[in-house]
Design an enzyme around this catalytic site. Structure first.
Site, PDB file in Angstrom:
ATOM      1  N   LYS A 176       0.900  -1.180   0.000  1.00  0.00           N
ATOM      2  CA  LYS A 176       0.000   0.000   0.000  1.00  0.00           C
ATOM      3  C   LYS A 176       0.924   1.211   0.000  1.00  0.00           C
ATOM      4  O   LYS A 176       1.612   1.494   0.977  1.00  0.00           O
ATOM      5  CB  LYS A 176      -0.890  -0.028   1.241  1.00  0.00           C
ATOM      6  CG  LYS A 176      -2.218   0.691   1.098  1.00  0.00           C
ATOM      7  CD  LYS A 176      -2.140   2.173   0.849  1.00  0.00           C
ATOM      8  CE  LYS A 176      -1.938   2.978   2.121  1.00  0.00           C
ATOM      9  NZ  LYS A 176      -1.705   4.434   1.817  1.00  0.00           N
ATOM     10  N   GLY A 229       5.322   4.021   9.790  1.00  0.00           N
ATOM     11  CA  GLY A 229       4.464   5.191   9.891  1.00  0.00           C
ATOM     12  C   GLY A 229       4.373   5.654  11.330  1.00  0.00           C
ATOM     13  O   GLY A 229       5.269   5.371  12.143  1.00  0.00           O
ATOM     14  N   SER A 230       3.290   6.330  11.641  1.00  0.00           N
ATOM     15  CA  SER A 230       3.173   6.949  12.963  1.00  0.00           C
ATOM     16  C   SER A 230       2.828   5.908  14.027  1.00  0.00           C
ATOM     17  O   SER A 230       2.259   4.847  13.740  1.00  0.00           O
ATOM     18  CB  SER A 230       2.072   8.013  12.915  1.00  0.00           C
ATOM     19  OG  SER A 230       0.839   7.393  12.634  1.00  0.00           O
ATOM     20  N   VAL A 233      -1.071   5.065  14.335  1.00  0.00           N
ATOM     21  CA  VAL A 233      -1.580   4.107  13.347  1.00  0.00           C
ATOM     22  C   VAL A 233      -0.963   2.724  13.598  1.00  0.00           C
ATOM     23  O   VAL A 233      -1.651   1.697  13.526  1.00  0.00           O
ATOM     24  CB  VAL A 233      -1.286   4.602  11.909  1.00  0.00           C
ATOM     25  CG1 VAL A 233      -1.664   3.539  10.891  1.00  0.00           C
ATOM     26  CG2 VAL A 233      -2.058   5.886  11.627  1.00  0.00           C
ATOM     27  N   GLY A 234       0.309   2.702  13.934  1.00  0.00           N
ATOM     28  CA  GLY A 234       0.973   1.423  14.221  1.00  0.00           C
ATOM     29  C   GLY A 234       0.287   0.670  15.343  1.00  0.00           C
ATOM     30  O   GLY A 234       0.115  -0.551  15.281  1.00  0.00           O
ATOM     31  N   GLU A 251       7.632  -0.078  12.365  1.00  0.00           N
ATOM     32  CA  GLU A 251       8.725   0.907  12.374  1.00  0.00           C
ATOM     33  C   GLU A 251       8.069   2.266  12.554  1.00  0.00           C
ATOM     34  O   GLU A 251       7.499   2.813  11.604  1.00  0.00           O
ATOM     35  CB  GLU A 251       9.481   0.845  11.043  1.00  0.00           C
ATOM     36  CG  GLU A 251      10.165  -0.486  10.781  1.00  0.00           C
ATOM     37  CD  GLU A 251      11.340  -0.709  11.707  1.00  0.00           C
ATOM     38  OE1 GLU A 251      12.081   0.248  11.965  1.00  0.00           O
ATOM     39  OE2 GLU A 251      11.505  -1.837  12.193  1.00  0.00           O
ATOM     40  N   CYS A 285      12.228   9.669  10.610  1.00  0.00           N
ATOM     41  CA  CYS A 285      11.923   9.121  11.934  1.00  0.00           C
ATOM     42  C   CYS A 285      13.130   9.314  12.838  1.00  0.00           C
ATOM     43  O   CYS A 285      12.997   9.396  14.052  1.00  0.00           O
ATOM     44  CB  CYS A 285      11.556   7.657  11.812  1.00  0.00           C
ATOM     45  SG  CYS A 285      12.789   6.713  10.914  1.00  0.00           S
ATOM     46  N   GLN A 330       0.130  18.407   7.491  1.00  0.00           N
ATOM     47  CA  GLN A 330       1.284  18.259   8.399  1.00  0.00           C
ATOM     48  C   GLN A 330       1.817  19.637   8.787  1.00  0.00           C
ATOM     49  O   GLN A 330       2.191  19.877   9.931  1.00  0.00           O
ATOM     50  CB  GLN A 330       2.413  17.475   7.707  1.00  0.00           C
ATOM     51  CG  GLN A 330       2.041  16.063   7.320  1.00  0.00           C
ATOM     52  CD  GLN A 330       2.513  15.053   8.356  1.00  0.00           C
ATOM     53  OE1 GLN A 330       2.514  15.353   9.546  1.00  0.00           O
ATOM     54  NE2 GLN A 330       2.891  13.866   7.910  1.00  0.00           N
ATOM     55  N   GLU A 384       5.925  13.735  18.354  1.00  0.00           N
ATOM     56  CA  GLU A 384       6.738  13.835  17.143  1.00  0.00           C
ATOM     57  C   GLU A 384       6.063  14.816  16.180  1.00  0.00           C
ATOM     58  O   GLU A 384       4.883  14.668  15.872  1.00  0.00           O
ATOM     59  CB  GLU A 384       6.832  12.461  16.481  1.00  0.00           C
ATOM     60  CG  GLU A 384       7.723  12.466  15.266  1.00  0.00           C
ATOM     61  CD  GLU A 384       7.613  11.170  14.478  1.00  0.00           C
ATOM     62  OE1 GLU A 384       6.485  10.666  14.317  1.00  0.00           O
ATOM     63  OE2 GLU A 384       8.650  10.677  14.030  1.00  0.00           O
TER      64      GLU A 384
HETATM   65  P1  NAD Z   1       0.917   7.639   8.997  1.00  0.00           P
HETATM   66  O1  NAD Z   1       0.941   6.654  10.108  1.00  0.00           O
HETATM   67  O2  NAD Z   1      -0.148   8.656   8.979  1.00  0.00           O
HETATM   68  O3  NAD Z   1       0.819   6.872   7.581  1.00  0.00           O
HETATM   69  C1  NAD Z   1       1.745   5.897   7.198  1.00  0.00           C
HETATM   70  C2  NAD Z   1       1.079   4.931   6.222  1.00  0.00           C
HETATM   71  O4  NAD Z   1       0.029   4.252   6.912  1.00  0.00           O
HETATM   72  C3  NAD Z   1       0.434   5.618   5.012  1.00  0.00           C
HETATM   73  O5  NAD Z   1       0.644   4.812   3.879  1.00  0.00           O
HETATM   74  C4  NAD Z   1      -1.043   5.642   5.390  1.00  0.00           C
HETATM   75  O6  NAD Z   1      -1.896   5.643   4.279  1.00  0.00           O
HETATM   76  C5  NAD Z   1      -1.169   4.334   6.145  1.00  0.00           C
HETATM   77  N1  NAD Z   1      -2.296   4.278   7.092  1.00  0.00           N
HETATM   78  C6  NAD Z   1      -2.859   5.305   7.781  1.00  0.00           C
HETATM   79  N2  NAD Z   1      -3.886   4.841   8.547  1.00  0.00           N
HETATM   80  C7  NAD Z   1      -3.960   3.508   8.337  1.00  0.00           C
HETATM   81  C8  NAD Z   1      -4.791   2.478   8.852  1.00  0.00           C
HETATM   82  N3  NAD Z   1      -5.757   2.714   9.737  1.00  0.00           N
HETATM   83  N4  NAD Z   1      -4.585   1.205   8.438  1.00  0.00           N
HETATM   84  C9  NAD Z   1      -3.588   0.943   7.565  1.00  0.00           C
HETATM   85  N5  NAD Z   1      -2.770   1.872   7.036  1.00  0.00           N
HETATM   86  C10 NAD Z   1      -2.939   3.139   7.426  1.00  0.00           C
HETATM   87  O7  NAD Z   1       2.370   8.290   8.988  1.00  0.00           O
HETATM   88  P2  NAD Z   1       2.904   9.509   8.110  1.00  0.00           P
HETATM   89  O8  NAD Z   1       2.577  10.769   8.791  1.00  0.00           O
HETATM   90  O9  NAD Z   1       2.506   9.305   6.694  1.00  0.00           O
HETATM   91  O10 NAD Z   1       4.476   9.231   8.212  1.00  0.00           O
HETATM   92  C11 NAD Z   1       5.276   9.763   9.190  1.00  0.00           C
HETATM   93  C12 NAD Z   1       5.510   8.788  10.311  1.00  0.00           C
HETATM   94  O11 NAD Z   1       6.266   7.670   9.855  1.00  0.00           O
HETATM   95  C13 NAD Z   1       6.346   9.400  11.423  1.00  0.00           C
HETATM   96  O12 NAD Z   1       5.805   9.007  12.650  1.00  0.00           O
HETATM   97  C14 NAD Z   1       7.706   8.775  11.221  1.00  0.00           C
HETATM   98  O13 NAD Z   1       8.523   8.756  12.365  1.00  0.00           O
HETATM   99  C15 NAD Z   1       7.331   7.411  10.759  1.00  0.00           C
HETATM  100  N6  NAD Z   1       8.466   6.744  10.105  1.00  0.00           N
HETATM  101  C16 NAD Z   1       9.121   5.751  10.775  1.00  0.00           C
HETATM  102  C17 NAD Z   1      10.225   5.134  10.207  1.00  0.00           C
HETATM  103  C18 NAD Z   1      10.973   4.043  10.939  1.00  0.00           C
HETATM  104  O14 NAD Z   1      11.706   3.319  10.293  1.00  0.00           O
HETATM  105  N7  NAD Z   1      10.816   3.916  12.238  1.00  0.00           N
HETATM  106  C19 NAD Z   1      10.661   5.535   8.936  1.00  0.00           C
HETATM  107  C20 NAD Z   1       9.970   6.540   8.276  1.00  0.00           C
HETATM  108  C21 NAD Z   1       8.865   7.142   8.870  1.00  0.00           C
END
Ligand code: NAD
Length: 487
Positions: A176, A229-230, A233-234, A251, A285, A330, A384
């Site tokens: 996705k 991602g965040s 959501v994680g 992650e 991140c 954002q 964050e």
């Molecule tokens: P986000 O969590 O909003 O979205 C990330 C992804 O998740 C997107 O593709 C989004 O469409 C999808 N998503 C959102 N809601 C969902 C759901 N309910 N079910 C399934 N998928 C869903 O994050 P963002 O704002 O797009 O990205 C920034 C975040 O990512 C920051 O918190 C950053 O620290 C983190 N990040 C972490 C790493 C790492 O390796 N630890 C690397 C890069 C970014």
């Protein structure tokens, strides 16, 4: 190849619009114009991708891992031969400079190469046994279908971090894409298709998290979910996966500390502080956002840090230092948190606003921002922000600095600047973070190194490195019984 007018999905080796025909706009972060309309996928598209994955996985998983690696090597060669196109797409979608985007493409290809070569090293092990005549082996097998969900901050790197290890382990994958970087994922799909990845082994679904991501996470056909991602959501993904006992790798975010001791090489510390806070517009991140400085060097560090930040060039050219943030939502969210801190008494030393001059007026540019007099318990210290925003804190000495560094819900990366080996080693051991850097930046992962965080920064898994292989494979213990009297 530039971004298509309509960015489609890749389902079973074929480009497809969303089944319901819905579209969403991809907006340019540099000037706010619509770059493309993209397939707004729903559960039906995810279902089609999963059907394709289930159909393709048995043959892909049955290929010797070395041969899977050779096919993935062709994909890497395709990435390299289309390096400029990939970089142009990354730059277009994120507002990074071309130079920075080229660096990201090279890093993604290096990661692909590492995992393609893992096909030759997908080791299991032999084990000892207490039972007479028994030989035991531990084999690695694919999980089946992997569901991969990524953020937009380093779009081609994020694709590579998930897709290559998932595939070399023999899984089929449904990715996705991040809704802010649809074209990059689509172009990767094009390269994979063109270089001979069998149809259905990788499908790429565009769309929002709720409409396209959630159905992927919930589907029983997905044996392993890997998410970048965040943290919010994680956490929700983790709950869904727990309910159906699926493997999950998370992650997540960071609020990474950067400690400057009284014996630091201040010039070096300031250089790495600027890069850690502001490169990639703070959208890593692993960016640093909490600068914890010994009292005795606080004023000196502050003045040099502010001075260097004031000189940063904001824009999309190769000699600019940072570009825009990825979207307007954002931008508003991070500036609202800065305003809240300001109202509570924080002092904004630099930046703290959207850039509105002629070169930036239509884009999502946040001026590189430094605040001081910030309470460690305020939202700005704990949440964050994922933008070019740094807070300064004073510490009377090493133990206070370490305690403040650890006073966070997150534990992704951390950095200390000191010439004292004893401080460095104590920090290395006591810091609750998955990555610790001494006299450098808070970021800087490499393909063969495990990356991931403690506490709210993840769920204990590590990607990439050989550690990611454990996420994407099942372990099988095999007992072979021999009877020496029958020889
Ligand atoms: P986000 O969590 O909003 O979205 C990330 C992804 O998740 C997107 O593709 C989004 O469409 C999808 N998503 C959102 N809601 C969902 C759901 N309910 N079910 C399934 N998928 C869903 O994050 P963002 O704002 O797009 O990205 C920034 C975040 O990512 C920051 O918190 C950053 O620290 C983190 N990040 C972490 C790493 C790492 O390796 N630890 C690397 C890069 C970014």
């Amino acid at each position: 190849m530039s971004i298509p007018h309509m960015v489609p999905n890749w389902i079973g080796g074929v480009e497809q619009p969303a089944i319901l025909g819905k579209l969403f706009d991809k907006i340019s972060p540099t000037d706010g114009r619509v770059l493309s309309r993209c397939a707004a996928s729903t559960a039906q598209d995810v279902d089609a991708a999963l059907c394709a994955a289930e159909a393709a996985q048995p043959a892909w998983g049955a290929l010797p891992a070395v041969r899977r690696g050779m096919i993935l090597h062709e994909v890497v060669l395709g990435m390299r031969s289309r390096r400029d196109e990939l970089a142009e797409m990354v730059a277009l979608e994120t507002g990074k400079s071309r130079k920075e985007a080229l660096g990201e493409v090279d890093g993604a290809a290096a990661l692909g190469l590492f995992y393609a070569s893992e096909g030759q090293r997908l080791y299991g092990k032999t084990c000892t046994s207490a039972v007479d005549g028994r030989t035991t082996l531990m084999l690695r097998q694919p999980v089946g279908v992997a569901g991969l969900i990524i953020a937009a901050n380093t779009p081609i790197a994020n694709v590579a971090w998930k897709v290559f290890p998932a595939l070399v382990c023999g899984n089929a994958a449904v990715l996705k894409a991040a809704e802010d970087t649809p074209g990059t994922a689509w172009l990767f799909g094009h390269i994979a298709h063109q270089t001979g990845l069998p149809a259905g082994v990788l499908s790429i679904v565009q769309g929002t998290g709720l409409e396209a991501g959630a159905p992927l996470v919930a589907d029983a056909r997905v044996g392993v979910v890997s998410f970048t991602g965040s943290t919010a959501v994680g956490r929700s993904i983790s709950e869904v996966c727990a309910g159906r006992l699926a493997k999950v790798s998370l992650e997540l975010g960071g609020k990474n500390p950067f400690v400057v001791c009284d014996d630091a090489d201040l010039e070096r510390a300031v250089s790495f502080a600027v890069l850690s806070a502001f490169s990639n517009a703070g959208q890593r991140c692993a960016s640093a956002s909490r600068f914890i400085v010994f009292d005795s060097v606080y004023e000196e560090f502050r003045s040099r840090f502010v001075e260097r930040t004031r000189d940063l060039k904001v824009g999309t050219a190769d000699n600019d230092d940072l570009g825009p943030v990825i979207n307007e939502r954002q931008l508003h969210s991070m500036l609202a948190t800065v305003d809240e801190a300001r109202l509570m008494g924080a002092v904004v030393l630099e930046g703290g606003h959207r850039m509105t001059g002629p070169a930036h007026a239509q884009g999502f540019y946040v001026a590189p921002t430094i605040l001081e007099d910030v309470d460690p318990q305020w939202t700005i210290s704990r949440k964050e922000l994922f933008g070019p925003i740094a807070c300064l804190y004073r510490a009377p000495g090493f133990e206070a600095a370490l305690a403040l560094a650890n006073d966070s819900p997150y534990g992704l990366t951390a950095c200390i600047h000191t010439r004292d080996m004893n401080r460095a080693i104590r920090f290395m051991h006591a810091m609750q973070a998955g990555v610790v850097s001494i006299n450098g930046a808070t970021y800087g992962s490499e393909p063969h190194m495990p990356f991931g965080g403690f506490k709210d920064s993840g769920n204990g898994t590590r990607e990439p490195g050989t550690e990611a292989i454990n996420i994407y494979s099942e372990l099988k213990n095999v007992f072979i019984h021999a009877d020496p009297t029958q020889v």
